[in-house]
Design an enzyme around this catalytic site. Structure first.
Site, PDB file in Angstrom:
ATOM      1  N   TYR A  87       0.835  -1.202   0.000  1.00  0.00           N
ATOM      2  CA  TYR A  87       0.000   0.000   0.000  1.00  0.00           C
ATOM      3  C   TYR A  87       0.871   1.254   0.000  1.00  0.00           C
ATOM      4  O   TYR A  87       2.079   1.201   0.256  1.00  0.00           O
ATOM      5  CB  TYR A  87      -0.919  -0.016   1.222  1.00  0.00           C
ATOM      6  CG  TYR A  87      -2.101   0.923   1.129  1.00  0.00           C
ATOM      7  CD1 TYR A  87      -3.056   0.761   0.131  1.00  0.00           C
ATOM      8  CD2 TYR A  87      -2.258   1.976   2.028  1.00  0.00           C
ATOM      9  CE1 TYR A  87      -4.141   1.615   0.048  1.00  0.00           C
ATOM     10  CE2 TYR A  87      -3.341   2.832   1.952  1.00  0.00           C
ATOM     11  CZ  TYR A  87      -4.285   2.650   0.957  1.00  0.00           C
ATOM     12  OH  TYR A  87      -5.348   3.510   0.865  1.00  0.00           O
ATOM     13  N   ASN A 186     -19.580  -2.303  -8.502  1.00  0.00           N
ATOM     14  CA  ASN A 186     -20.144  -3.144  -7.442  1.00  0.00           C
ATOM     15  C   ASN A 186     -19.297  -3.119  -6.175  1.00  0.00           C
ATOM     16  O   ASN A 186     -19.627  -3.766  -5.181  1.00  0.00           O
ATOM     17  CB  ASN A 186     -20.286  -4.586  -7.926  1.00  0.00           C
ATOM     18  CG  ASN A 186     -18.955  -5.167  -8.377  1.00  0.00           C
ATOM     19  OD1 ASN A 186     -18.283  -4.591  -9.220  1.00  0.00           O
ATOM     20  ND2 ASN A 186     -18.577  -6.303  -7.810  1.00  0.00           N
ATOM     21  N   SER A 187     -18.201  -2.375  -6.175  1.00  0.00           N
ATOM     22  CA  SER A 187     -17.366  -2.250  -4.983  1.00  0.00           C
ATOM     23  C   SER A 187     -18.099  -1.436  -3.925  1.00  0.00           C
ATOM     24  O   SER A 187     -19.148  -0.838  -4.178  1.00  0.00           O
ATOM     25  CB  SER A 187     -16.051  -1.566  -5.332  1.00  0.00           C
ATOM     26  OG  SER A 187     -16.292  -0.210  -5.703  1.00  0.00           O
ATOM     27  N   VAL A 189     -17.161   1.426  -2.579  1.00  0.00           N
ATOM     28  CA  VAL A 189     -17.209   2.822  -3.018  1.00  0.00           C
ATOM     29  C   VAL A 189     -18.195   2.977  -4.163  1.00  0.00           C
ATOM     30  O   VAL A 189     -18.994   3.922  -4.201  1.00  0.00           O
ATOM     31  CB  VAL A 189     -15.807   3.306  -3.442  1.00  0.00           C
ATOM     32  CG1 VAL A 189     -15.886   4.695  -4.079  1.00  0.00           C
ATOM     33  CG2 VAL A 189     -14.864   3.331  -2.249  1.00  0.00           C
ATOM     34  N   GLY A 280      -6.632   0.511  -7.708  1.00  0.00           N
ATOM     35  CA  GLY A 280      -5.991  -0.223  -8.797  1.00  0.00           C
ATOM     36  C   GLY A 280      -6.157  -1.718  -8.623  1.00  0.00           C
ATOM     37  O   GLY A 280      -5.171  -2.453  -8.524  1.00  0.00           O
ATOM     38  N   PHE A 303      -6.897  10.268  -6.271  1.00  0.00           N
ATOM     39  CA  PHE A 303      -7.517  10.669  -5.008  1.00  0.00           C
ATOM     40  C   PHE A 303      -7.241   9.607  -3.966  1.00  0.00           C
ATOM     41  O   PHE A 303      -7.365   8.400  -4.222  1.00  0.00           O
ATOM     42  CB  PHE A 303      -9.030  10.857  -5.153  1.00  0.00           C
ATOM     43  CG  PHE A 303      -9.698  11.195  -3.844  1.00  0.00           C
ATOM     44  CD1 PHE A 303      -9.582  12.472  -3.316  1.00  0.00           C
ATOM     45  CD2 PHE A 303     -10.416  10.235  -3.136  1.00  0.00           C
ATOM     46  CE1 PHE A 303     -10.170  12.792  -2.094  1.00  0.00           C
ATOM     47  CE2 PHE A 303     -11.008  10.546  -1.918  1.00  0.00           C
ATOM     48  CZ  PHE A 303     -10.884  11.829  -1.408  1.00  0.00           C
ATOM     49  N   TRP A 304      -6.910  10.081  -2.745  1.00  0.00           N
ATOM     50  CA  TRP A 304      -6.637   9.189  -1.610  1.00  0.00           C
ATOM     51  C   TRP A 304      -7.329   9.773  -0.394  1.00  0.00           C
ATOM     52  O   TRP A 304      -6.987  10.856   0.067  1.00  0.00           O
ATOM     53  CB  TRP A 304      -5.130   9.089  -1.387  1.00  0.00           C
ATOM     54  CG  TRP A 304      -4.709   8.064  -0.402  1.00  0.00           C
ATOM     55  CD1 TRP A 304      -5.420   6.996   0.059  1.00  0.00           C
ATOM     56  CD2 TRP A 304      -3.427   8.002   0.244  1.00  0.00           C
ATOM     57  NE1 TRP A 304      -4.680   6.268   0.954  1.00  0.00           N
ATOM     58  CE2 TRP A 304      -3.450   6.862   1.080  1.00  0.00           C
ATOM     59  CE3 TRP A 304      -2.284   8.783   0.190  1.00  0.00           C
ATOM     60  CZ2 TRP A 304      -2.362   6.508   1.862  1.00  0.00           C
ATOM     61  CZ3 TRP A 304      -1.198   8.417   0.966  1.00  0.00           C
ATOM     62  CH2 TRP A 304      -1.237   7.293   1.796  1.00  0.00           C
TER      63      TRP A 304
END
Length: 368
Positions: A87, A186-187, A189, A280, A303-304
């Protein structure tokens, strides 16, 4: 921010002091209860490096301390990546896994005036280490959950819902009827994007991977408010050009997949459109075709949520975001993705299931 957890034994089960995010460590000889945390000393496959650790809870709290007990903590893809060491940010080791969750206040320090036992709270500082039965945090590192918000919605809001809100609010000044396209729809977010966009009067074109139950998935996403749901193959097909003949092109594209999927997103956005990457999942690079980049004058950015929180902690804009999301949740207009709740003692099952393709969200809950 790293959790400074000292290990006192070389065995697989340790006895350590419950720690706070202020990098304080103290061993208390007068501890009134036991807690447990899921700790890793090195990066690697979570099933191999995560151990259940015994933790002492001190009898007394610092003036600004709050003792909380776990209600629910999800196992997110980013949590797995952090343990694996892949990460964007890494805690100091050893560390407690998990980055978001819902807790109940059990006790507060004398200087804490805004919280009391029985309140439900979520940590507002990234890297809080939520995979544990109890934690001691500063009172100003917690946000109280209002009555009427369901436990699973609250437990998963600081990553999924907040990310979706910022994606829709921060990059394009969207107007009623504008089109937003996203992959990985479908995630967690993605499902939040669909629902928040619906409330904003936006049209969503949602791209998902093909699977055996694709009809069921399309129906599910459309029931949340998704206007159109297509597979990656359908999105690349020539018929999609006909689809846009009598519809406006998307002004905003949201990418959490990368690879060929991100290429197709870039091809479909309008002139001066924006492609925002926030994940990703394919582990492939984001590929923006040269033609659209030049002739459509596209903008691509990343964006994070972690970085946004660091830069906007306790801001008016952060309060507005949470108030908006709480309001939608209380009204039943923003619901959490389907999830399987797993007792804390069965953490290995939850972590294993979370890494399988097309898996249901795994959420650790306190043992009954």
């Amino acid at each position: 921010m790293a959790l400074p957890l000292r290990l006192l034994s070389a065995k697989q089960v340790y006895c350590v002091s419950l720690t706070t995010l202020r990098k304080r460590f103290s061993i208390s000889s007068s501890c009134h209860a036991k807690a447990f945390a899921l700790v890793y000393e090195e990066h690697g496959q979570p099933e191999k490096v995560i151990n259940k650790v015994s933790v002492n809870i001190p009898r007394s709290l610092g003036l600004k301390d709050v003792l909380v007990r776990l209600i629910a903590a999800p196992v997110n893809p980013a949590d797995i990546n952090i343990v694996q060491g892949t990460y964007g940010s890494q805690p100091l080791l050893p560390a407690v896994g998990g980055n978001e969750g819902l807790f109940e206040v059990e006790d507060v320090g004398d200087a804490v005036k805004n919280l009391q036992p029985g309140d439900k709270v979520i940590p507002t500082v990234s890297g809080s280490g939520t995979w544990r039965t109890h934690a001691i945090l500063f009172g100003d590192q917690l946000r109280k959950i209002p009555d009427g918000v369901q436990n699973l919605e609250a437990a998963m809001m600081s990553v999924n819902a907040c990310t979706a809100y910022r994606l829709l609010c921060d990059f394009v000044k969207l107007r009623l009827g504008d089109v937003v396209v996203q992959n990985g729809a479908n995630s967690g977010v993605g499902q939040n994007v669909i629902q928040i966009a619906r409330e904003m009067g936006l049209i969503t074109l949602n791209v998902v991977r093909n699977r055996d139950n694709i009809k069921e998935l399309k129906s599910k996403l459309m029931s949340l408010g998704g206007n159109f749901v297509v597979t990656e193959e359908e999105f690349r097909a020539k018929a999609m050009e006909e689809f846009f003949e009598d519809r406006p092109l998307p002004r905003l594209a949201l990418n959490c997949v990368g690879g060929k999927s991100s290429t197709e997103l870039a091809r479909r956005v309008c002139d001066k459109g924006i492609v925002v990457t926030y994940g990703g999942m394919s582990r492939q690079p984001v590929i923006i075709p040269t033609g659209p980049l030049i002739f459509k004058r596209l903008t691509t950015t990343g964006f994070w949520m972690t970085k946004w929180n660091e830069e906007n902690r306790d801001s008016v804009e952060q309060d507005k975001m949470y108030d908006t999301l709480f309001g939608l949740m209380k009204a039943g207009r923003l619901v959490a993705p389907p999830a399987q709740t797993v007792p804390f003692t069965d953490f290995q099952h939850a972590i294993s299931e979370a890494q399988k393709p097309f898996s249901v969200k795994q959420v650790l809950v306190s043992d009954k």
